[in-house]
Design an enzyme around this catalytic site. Sequence first.
Site, PDB file in Angstrom:
ATOM      1  N   LYS A 120       0.834  -1.201   0.000  1.00 25.19           N
ATOM      2  CA  LYS A 120       0.000   0.000   0.000  1.00 25.19           C
ATOM      3  C   LYS A 120       0.872   1.255   0.000  1.00 25.19           C
ATOM      4  O   LYS A 120       0.687   2.156  -0.827  1.00 25.19           O
ATOM      5  CB  LYS A 120      -0.920  -0.001   1.221  1.00 25.19           C
ATOM      6  CG  LYS A 120      -1.751   1.268   1.362  1.00 25.19           C
ATOM      7  CD  LYS A 120      -2.486   1.308   2.686  1.00 25.19           C
ATOM      8  CE  LYS A 120      -2.965   2.709   2.989  1.00 25.19           C
ATOM      9  NZ  LYS A 120      -3.547   2.840   4.327  1.00 25.19           N
ATOM     10  N   ASP A 138      -6.831   0.940   0.484  1.00 24.85           N
ATOM     11  CA  ASP A 138      -7.017   1.273   1.894  1.00 24.85           C
ATOM     12  C   ASP A 138      -8.403   0.780   2.313  1.00 24.85           C
ATOM     13  O   ASP A 138      -9.080   0.074   1.569  1.00 24.85           O
ATOM     14  CB  ASP A 138      -6.843   2.781   2.129  1.00 24.85           C
ATOM     15  CG  ASP A 138      -7.877   3.618   1.391  1.00 24.85           C
ATOM     16  OD1 ASP A 138      -8.792   3.050   0.757  1.00 24.85           O
ATOM     17  OD2 ASP A 138      -7.792   4.857   1.466  1.00 24.85           O
TER      18      ASP A 138
END
Length: 209
Positions: A120, A138
């Site tokens: 991420k 997310d």
Amino acid sequence: MTKRTKEILNRLDKAYGTEPICYLNHETPWQLLIAVILSAQCTDARVNIVTKDLFRKYDTLEKFANADLAKLEQDIHSTGFYHNKAKNIIACAKKLVEEYNGEVPETLEELTGLAGVGRKTANVIRGNIYNDPSIVVDTHVKRISKRLGFTKEDDPVKVEFDLMKALPKDHWILYNMQIITFGRNICFARGPKCPECFLQDICTSGDKK
């Protein structure tokens, strides 16, 4: 890309524009990297409050690399998980200084080799700094992508790969930014504002009201 997917993206573009937005304040690539490390389990708004003073105190990467662990923990305390974050920031800064001449690397492999950097975080850097098409998964992206039927997965990596198949490359970076705004304003985890949602008529979610 399906007709429905194209319509969803067109509506997101119309609602939120097509200019990339980064919600974490930064002036350099390494500042963004540190801000993203701090953002784990913490809001962007809180991180921006903390980094306002943090980046004045530690105004070079070398200062982070040589930071006193206890003092750095105190400086970032309010972001949560400060023991691990401080340790990772120092280790990450040291590696950037010693192995990359202070530059933030570009590839996924090099980025995820840094302390505290997962897929991420790496994808945030690739998208925002290097404009390299990447999908950041997310909590908003995972939740809303499932509601829109783009994925059935819970694992962020699997969600990422499903979205890479469903979305055109020119929307990979943009999608995350648009969905964050959409998730904060309309498509909440609990009590989404379905009557106000501009995707309501084409949403397939079982949560729809």
